[in-house]
Write a protein that holds these residues in place. Sequence first.
Motif, PDB file in Angstrom:
ATOM      1  N   ASP A  64       0.867  -1.172   0.000  1.00  9.85           N
ATOM      2  CA  ASP A  64       0.000   0.000   0.000  1.00  9.85           C
ATOM      3  C   ASP A  64       0.906   1.225   0.000  1.00  9.85           C
ATOM      4  O   ASP A  64       1.783   1.338   0.863  1.00  9.85           O
ATOM      5  CB  ASP A  64      -0.886  -0.013   1.242  1.00  9.85           C
ATOM      6  CG  ASP A  64      -1.803   1.190   1.335  1.00  9.85           C
ATOM      7  OD1 ASP A  64      -1.942   1.930   0.340  1.00  9.85           O
ATOM      8  OD2 ASP A  64      -2.390   1.388   2.412  1.00  9.85           O
ATOM      9  N   PRO A  65       0.728   2.137  -0.951  1.00  8.80           N
ATOM     10  CA  PRO A  65       1.607   3.310  -0.994  1.00  8.80           C
ATOM     11  C   PRO A  65       1.648   4.087   0.322  1.00  8.80           C
ATOM     12  O   PRO A  65       2.665   4.663   0.671  1.00  8.80           O
ATOM     13  CB  PRO A  65       1.025   4.160  -2.119  1.00  8.80           C
ATOM     14  CG  PRO A  65       0.382   3.161  -3.030  1.00  8.80           C
ATOM     15  CD  PRO A  65      -0.175   2.117  -2.106  1.00  8.80           C
ATOM     16  N   LYS A  70       7.249   9.311   1.869  1.00  6.27           N
ATOM     17  CA  LYS A  70       7.949   9.624   0.622  1.00  6.27           C
ATOM     18  C   LYS A  70       9.440   9.338   0.755  1.00  6.27           C
ATOM     19  O   LYS A  70      10.061   8.805  -0.170  1.00  6.27           O
ATOM     20  CB  LYS A  70       7.715  11.103   0.269  1.00  6.27           C
ATOM     21  CG  LYS A  70       8.123  11.492  -1.119  1.00  6.27           C
ATOM     22  CD  LYS A  70       7.898  12.979  -1.373  1.00  6.27           C
ATOM     23  CE  LYS A  70       6.527  13.208  -1.928  1.00  6.27           C
ATOM     24  NZ  LYS A  70       6.343  14.574  -2.456  1.00  6.27           N
ATOM     25  N   GLU A  71       9.985   9.655   1.915  1.00  9.63           N
ATOM     26  CA  GLU A  71      11.414   9.424   2.157  1.00  9.63           C
ATOM     27  C   GLU A  71      11.732   7.923   2.215  1.00  9.63           C
ATOM     28  O   GLU A  71      12.792   7.496   1.772  1.00  9.63           O
ATOM     29  CB  GLU A  71      11.863  10.100   3.463  1.00  9.63           C
ATOM     30  CG  GLU A  71      11.847  11.615   3.416  1.00  9.63           C
ATOM     31  CD  GLU A  71      10.434  12.211   3.523  1.00  9.63           C
ATOM     32  OE1 GLU A  71       9.539  11.564   4.099  1.00  9.63           O
ATOM     33  OE2 GLU A  71      10.226  13.311   3.003  1.00  9.63           O
ATOM     34  N   GLU A  72      10.821   7.136   2.768  1.00  4.24           N
ATOM     35  CA  GLU A  72      11.048   5.696   2.847  1.00  4.24           C
ATOM     36  C   GLU A  72      10.895   5.021   1.482  1.00  4.24           C
ATOM     37  O   GLU A  72      11.550   4.019   1.206  1.00  4.24           O
ATOM     38  CB  GLU A  72      10.065   5.063   3.846  1.00  4.24           C
ATOM     39  CG  GLU A  72      10.336   5.460   5.286  1.00  4.24           C
ATOM     40  CD  GLU A  72       9.249   5.032   6.239  1.00  4.24           C
ATOM     41  OE1 GLU A  72       9.590   4.668   7.376  1.00  4.24           O
ATOM     42  OE2 GLU A  72       8.058   5.058   5.870  1.00  4.24           O
ATOM     43  N   TRP A  73      10.028   5.572   0.634  1.00  2.88           N
ATOM     44  CA  TRP A  73       9.835   4.992  -0.697  1.00  2.88           C
ATOM     45  C   TRP A  73      11.068   5.176  -1.576  1.00  2.88           C
ATOM     46  O   TRP A  73      11.340   4.343  -2.443  1.00  2.88           O
ATOM     47  CB  TRP A  73       8.617   5.613  -1.390  1.00  2.88           C
ATOM     48  CG  TRP A  73       7.342   4.891  -1.115  1.00  2.88           C
ATOM     49  CD1 TRP A  73       6.274   5.351  -0.413  1.00  2.88           C
ATOM     50  CD2 TRP A  73       6.985   3.571  -1.548  1.00  2.88           C
ATOM     51  NE1 TRP A  73       5.297   4.403  -0.365  1.00  2.88           N
ATOM     52  CE2 TRP A  73       5.700   3.301  -1.053  1.00  2.88           C
ATOM     53  CE3 TRP A  73       7.632   2.583  -2.285  1.00  2.88           C
ATOM     54  CZ2 TRP A  73       5.046   2.093  -1.286  1.00  2.88           C
ATOM     55  CZ3 TRP A  73       6.976   1.380  -2.512  1.00  2.88           C
ATOM     56  CH2 TRP A  73       5.698   1.152  -2.021  1.00  2.88           C
ATOM     57  N   GLY A  74      11.816   6.258  -1.384  1.00  2.00           N
ATOM     58  CA  GLY A  74      12.970   6.543  -2.243  1.00  2.00           C
ATOM     59  C   GLY A  74      13.910   5.367  -2.425  1.00  2.00           C
ATOM     60  O   GLY A  74      14.103   4.877  -3.549  1.00  2.00           O
ATOM     61  N   THR A  95       7.005   6.298  -9.634  1.00  2.00           N
ATOM     62  CA  THR A  95       7.276   7.172  -8.483  1.00  2.00           C
ATOM     63  C   THR A  95       6.230   8.243  -8.369  1.00  2.00           C
ATOM     64  O   THR A  95       5.738   8.517  -7.258  1.00  2.00           O
ATOM     65  CB  THR A  95       8.679   7.800  -8.621  1.00  2.00           C
ATOM     66  OG1 THR A  95       9.640   6.754  -8.719  1.00  2.00           O
ATOM     67  CG2 THR A  95       9.009   8.685  -7.434  1.00  2.00           C
ATOM     68  N   ASN A  96       5.840   8.864  -9.468  1.00 11.66           N
ATOM     69  CA  ASN A  96       4.792   9.895  -9.432  1.00 11.66           C
ATOM     70  C   ASN A  96       3.470   9.321  -8.936  1.00 11.66           C
ATOM     71  O   ASN A  96       2.752   9.963  -8.165  1.00 11.66           O
ATOM     72  CB  ASN A  96       4.605  10.533 -10.806  1.00 11.66           C
ATOM     73  CG  ASN A  96       5.767  11.414 -11.185  1.00 11.66           C
ATOM     74  OD1 ASN A  96       6.501  11.901 -10.323  1.00 11.66           O
ATOM     75  ND2 ASN A  96       5.958  11.621 -12.460  1.00 11.66           N
ATOM     76  N   TYR A  97       3.144   8.103  -9.377  1.00 12.05           N
ATOM     77  CA  TYR A  97       1.912   7.475  -8.920  1.00 12.05           C
ATOM     78  C   TYR A  97       1.969   7.221  -7.413  1.00 12.05           C
ATOM     79  O   TYR A  97       1.038   7.549  -6.680  1.00 12.05           O
ATOM     80  CB  TYR A  97       1.650   6.154  -9.654  1.00 12.05           C
ATOM     81  CG  TYR A  97       0.608   5.315  -8.962  1.00 12.05           C
ATOM     82  CD1 TYR A  97      -0.732   5.714  -8.954  1.00 12.05           C
ATOM     83  CD2 TYR A  97       0.964   4.176  -8.259  1.00 12.05           C
ATOM     84  CE1 TYR A  97      -1.680   4.982  -8.270  1.00 12.05           C
ATOM     85  CE2 TYR A  97       0.008   3.431  -7.576  1.00 12.05           C
ATOM     86  CZ  TYR A  97      -1.300   3.842  -7.587  1.00 12.05           C
ATOM     87  OH  TYR A  97      -2.247   3.123  -6.905  1.00 12.05           O
ATOM     88  N   ILE A  98       3.080   6.650  -6.933  1.00 11.09           N
ATOM     89  CA  ILE A  98       3.228   6.356  -5.495  1.00 11.09           C
ATOM     90  C   ILE A  98       3.099   7.644  -4.685  1.00 11.09           C
ATOM     91  O   ILE A  98       2.357   7.709  -3.715  1.00 11.09           O
ATOM     92  CB  ILE A  98       4.598   5.684  -5.206  1.00 11.09           C
ATOM     93  CG1 ILE A  98       4.702   4.329  -5.878  1.00 11.09           C
ATOM     94  CG2 ILE A  98       4.855   5.590  -3.703  1.00 11.09           C
ATOM     95  CD1 ILE A  98       3.938   3.213  -5.247  1.00 11.09           C
TER      96      ILE A  98
END
Length: 102
Positions: A64-65, A70-74, A95-98
């Motif tokens: 789940d996004p 945002k920092e952890e997704w990088g 990345t834009n979608y997430i």
Amino acid sequence: MKSKILTLAAIGLFLVSCGTKKAPAAPATPPVAETVKTVELTPELAEGKSLYENNCARCHKLKDPKKYTKEEWGPILVKMQKKAKLDDVKMASITNYIHSQL
């Protein structure tokens, strides 16, 4: 002997079945409706969603996004780009979608 055991079992079942049922307690406060942020998917975001669902689900269950910031997704996305062998354009779309879902 058997008749005594069966009689006691029948009486026990009767007593248990005659027990009163408790009505569910009314909640102290009414439940608060959670506001869900919905983002209108532009064609670009829809493409990112499609890439995310089709490429990432090949190897593992989709995350789940909102589970990560945002920092952890990088670092996750950088690592997965290499494993999935995605070019920068596709990865930017994912990345834009997430980020739009956070």
